[in-house]
Design an enzyme around this catalytic site. Structure first.
Site, PDB file in Angstrom:
ATOM      1  N   TRP A  85       0.818  -1.215   0.000  1.00 42.05           N
ATOM      2  CA  TRP A  85       0.000   0.000   0.000  1.00 42.05           C
ATOM      3  C   TRP A  85       0.853   1.268   0.000  1.00 42.05           C
ATOM      4  CZ3 TRP A  85      -0.750  -4.282   3.079  1.00 42.05           C
ATOM      5  CH2 TRP A  85      -1.923  -5.006   2.861  1.00 42.05           C
ATOM      6  N   ASP A  86       2.161   1.138  -0.052  1.00 42.89           N
ATOM      7  CA  ASP A  86       3.072   2.274   0.096  1.00 42.89           C
ATOM      8  C   ASP A  86       2.890   2.946   1.449  1.00 42.89           C
ATOM      9  OD1 ASP A  86       5.104   4.016  -0.617  1.00 42.89           O
ATOM     10  OD2 ASP A  86       3.736   5.453  -1.538  1.00 42.89           O
TER      11      ASP A  86
END
Lengths: 134, 725
Positions: free
Chosen positions: B408-409
């Protein structure tokens, strides 16, 4: 609408003065860097709408012989302009302009209800015809 | 030498090399399995001392093992020491390798530098080493803050709107006040020294840096760092040094009094950090965040791009000698066996340091690529973690993974704030780690153990072929997360304006709560890569234990695009657009969930600021903060604003913060969150302000740079406020 055939159109003059001040304020808001809203579409819109307000005010102040339907239309458009500029100024948080539009609304009411009649009727009434022929 | 013996010798060498490699991997595996993580869920803390104790104190065996673990890198001649959680430390010529018999906390107990601890200064990016962003200055109070007026204003001239040859500037520097001077770094990588009382320029240093978007889409800078010798000698140059890094990985050191390059630092005042960029070196190690300075050492992370390729430069942190720029040690967050398939897990945000314990705390980011992990399915315990290193040697003391198998960064994005908490009659050495994912992790900073419980909860599985999303993720129910668990739902106004498009789109997307994996149809990400909380982090009053943090409430759509369908090759923005994620089977499309008119499709607020009592874990207040500004029009205050930048707290209970989209800076009452003062600036002040006392007068200084993520509005303004004389 109560109209007087002669006399000074105080409402129109007041609206003209207010709209000129509003135009100056809108120009300052548009070009004064650092106020948070300068050079934004919002300020350009308000600059345009206050310019229209000035033009409309000039018309109702100086062009007294326009057809009545036209003067009524201009008065209506001025009202829309005042309300729209007021809302836009509120969203721009341009407080001075908001108060100027409130004052402009008062001037518009004076113009509509107290200023002397400014328009020519499109069709002369029977009374007028009699007057013309006597 | 005949051909046959040559081949024999080569075979022997290859065999020896293979055995050595196998042994090294085996050792690393043992390191992990033998620790406290063996048989336990991911993210459980390893503490070196605890680990040794758990092995019945068989120190001689451990010592022998560690000695065996030490190998010499063939590439650069540095001594490499494996450390906990599959990390490694390469020791440079100016450093001391970790002692083989190191047991738990054995750092030098250095204590803070005096110049850094003065109550009048603002000597680091976060105000101090502990990232508290707290000032004991008490001249400006809630009662008189309304009288604040502009004391001076300065324009650096280093600004670009991107219309010319130079990419758009994004300026987020914290001004440093130390040595009776205000120091600034600019997005064109100049250092400027100002008189702190008048804003007059004292000197400027221009490294003539390359002004090209080498790793970032914009010219970015978050300021400078300062160091001075314990006993500066009058008349001797470079007893006090100011440092600035560049996008092309050059670190400059100049004399703090004159601005002249320090000839003793690197080569004529410059260290080329890219000399250590030897693995997957596809782009330079951009030095946008100033180093953290402690004990005559510079701790240096770097920024890159973790969206273009899977195999990218692997995360490293450098410790350099502050005088000479020589390498002391280099910490590697990724194990050697994966670096041909992944990279980053770097530290691009600032770090914090416990000067008494001699520990440096790293917010370590996610591995590359950001949104697909099929190329890196093995456990990478140091990725997306908060990790404590021995500041002297770089050895991992403990680490806690905050997101497992990050797709998801959710980079750990800000330095943990170090503060002692009074709880149940005890003083607990704590840290508060904010996060993009919206949790506040309150940990014992000596051990990494949670002070408020962290639960492993089941999360949705990925439906992408090749992806293996982690079955569980750490959840922190207390303190209450800075954003709610569920996404806010469709905004009625935006839905009406879009003739129902917002709700139709929302129904199509995948959403199963936090940690919904990216998908082919598009997944609602709340919070997304923008956070949650960003790199500005939070501020704490160490006396009251009140912690303040600003956060974003943004909904983005994560969509994986099969490689053969991935048409658009260019990334079209930093937080929106197409991302190649080359060398994995999927590209990626990121978009903020907006309707045709650019209105957010989700319900406001879009940004908040909250205060927490760390003693109890309770949230004291939580309010929309800032205002969205679109085309010049301000949206209602109840909608709040996305923010980038951080708050500052003062002893008198004031919060100073810019950060919002509306190009305003504000003072809030820390007790209630009520706005007490605001100032208008030229662009969003996407930075952390500095407050300091100079010649008996307290100043609050904001850098106003703008950030294209918020608005296409930039500036080069520095503005300082003070009470009237």
């Amino acid at each position: 609408m109560a109209k007087h055939s002669r006399g000074v159109a105080y409402g129109a003059w007041l609206l003209l003065a207010i709209s000129i001040v509003a135009l100056i304020v809108a120009a300052i808001n548009t070009f004064n860097v650092g106020n948070g809203i300068a050079y934004t579409p919002g300020t350009y819109l308000v600059l345009f709408s206050t310019a229209m307000l000035v033009i409309g005010s000039l018309l109702i102040t100086f062009v007294r012989s326009m057809p009545r339907w036209l003067s009524g239309l201009i008065a209506f458009l001025l009202l829309i302009d005042l309300l729209g500029t007021g809302l836009a100024s509120y969203l721009l948080e341009a407080t001075i302009l908001v108060w100027l539009m409130v004052a402009g609304l008062v001037a518009w009411l004076i113009h509509v209800f107290a200023d002397p009649a400014s328009g020519k009727r499109s069709h002369p009434t029977a009374t007028n015809r009699e007057a013309m022929t006597s | 030498m005949t051909r046959y013996p040559s081949r024999t010798l080569l075979s022997i060498l290859l065999l020896a090399s293979a055995l050595g490699s196998a042994h090294a991997q085996d050792s690393q595996s043992n390191d992990s399995d033998g620790g406290a993580s063996g048989g336990q869920p991911q993210g459980i803390t390893d503490v070196e001392g605890t680990q040794a104790d758990g092995e019945n104190g068989d120190q001689s065996q451990q010592s022998q093992q560690d000695q065996e673990d030490q190998t010499t890198s063939a590439e650069n001649g540095l001594q490499v020491t494996p450390t906990l959680k599959k990390g490694r430390v390469s020791t440079g010529p100016a450093g001391t390798p970790p002692s083989p018999d190191a047991q738990g906390l054995t750092p030098p107990q250095q204590g803070p530098d005096e110049w850094m601890e003065s109550p009048d200064t603002w000597a680091t990016f976060n105000g101090d080493l502990r990232a508290q962003k707290y000032s004991p200055a008490d001249q400006i109070t809630p009662e008189n803050v309304g009288q604040l007026e502009k004391a001076w204003e300065y324009h650096t001239g280093d600004v670009s709107d991107g219309s010319g040859d130079i990419p758009m500037s994004v300026w987020s520097a914290t001004p440093l006040f130390v040595n009776d001077t205000l120091y600034l770094g600019t997005p064109f990588y100049r250092i400027i020294a100002l008189d702190p009382g008048t804003g007059e320029e004292k000197w400027a240093f221009n490294p003539e840096a390359r002004l090209e978007a080498l790793t970032q889409p914009n010219m970015k800078n978050r300021g400078v760092a300062y160091w001075q010798a314990d006993d500066p000698q009058d008349g001797e140059a470079c007893q006090k040094i100011v440092y600035i890094g560049t996008m092309d990985a050059k670190l400059y050191g100049v004399d703090a009094d004159t601005g002249e390059p320090c000839s003793t630092f690197g080569e004529n005042g410059m260290v080329n950090v890219n000399q250590w960029n030897t693995v997957n070196a596809k782009w330079p190690l951009s030095l946008l965040q100033p180093p953290t300075v402690y004990n005559d050492t510079l701790y240096l992370g770097w920024a890159g791009k973790d969206w273009t390729d899977a195999a990218a430069p692997p995360g490293t942190v450098f410790a350099l000698d502050a005088r000479s720029g020589e390498l002391k040690w280099m910490f590697h967050a990724l194990p050697e066996e994966v670096i041909d398939r992944t990279g980053t897990a770097n530290v691009w945000a600032s770090m914090s340091i416990d000067p008494e314990a001699g520990l440096v705390y790293l917010p370590i980011s996610s591995p590359s690529p950001n949104y697909y992990g099929g190329n890196r399915t093995e456990e990478l315990p140091l990725a997306t973690s908060v990790t404590a290193l021995d500041a002297e040697t770089g050895r991992v003391v403990w680490s806690r993974q905050l997101v497992h198998h990050d797709i998801w960064d959710y980079d750990t994005v800000a330095p943990p704030t170090l503060v002692d908490i009074q709880k149940d009659g005890e003083t607990i050495p704590a840290l508060v780690q904010v996060s993009k994912q919206g949790f506040l992790y309150v940990l014992n900073r000596e051990t990494g153990e949670p002070i408020y419980p962290i639960e492993e909860r089941e999360v949705p599985a990925s439906d992408i072929e090749g992806e293996q999303a982690a079955p569980t993720q750490p959840y922190v129910p207390k303190p209450e997360p800075v954003i709610p668990d569920e996404w806010p739902g469709v905004s009625t106004l935006a839905d009406i304006v879009s003739f129902g498009e917002c709700s139709r789109q929302a129904e199509k997307f995948r959403y199963e709560g936090r940690f919904t994996p990216p998908s082919l149809e598009g997944s609602i990400a709340f919070p997304p890569t923008t956070g949650g909380t960003q790199w500005g982090g939070g501020a704490v009053d160490p006396n009251s234990g009140i912690f303040v943090v600003n956060s974003n409430h943004v909904v983005q759509i994560y969509r994986l695009v099969p490689r053969d369908e991935f048409q658009q090759k260019e990334q079209s923005g930093e937080t929106a657009g197409y991302y190649a994620q080359g060398d994995v089977p999927y590209g990626f499309h990121l978009e903020t969930f907006l309707n045709w008119a650019g209105m957010p499709c989700w319900k406001p607020p879009y940004g908040t600021i909250a205060a927490y009592d760390l003693k109890t874990g309770e949230r004291l207040w939580n309010k929309p903060f800032g205002q969205v500004q679109k085309h010049g029009f301000y949206m209602p205050e109840s909608w709040g604003s996305v923010t980038i930048g951080g708050p500052v707290l003062t002893k008198t209970g004031l919060i100073f913060i810019g950060a919002s989209m509306d190009s305003r800076v504000r003072a809030l009452d820390a007790k209630t969150g009520e706005e007490l003062w605001r100032g208008q600036v030229e662009a969003p002040a996407v930075s952390i302000p500095a407050t300091y006392t100079y010649e008996g007068k307290q100043y609050v200084t904001f850098v106003v740079g703008g950030n294209s993520i918020l608005l296409p509005k930039v500036s080069d303004q520095v503005v300082s406020y003070a009470l009237p004389d």
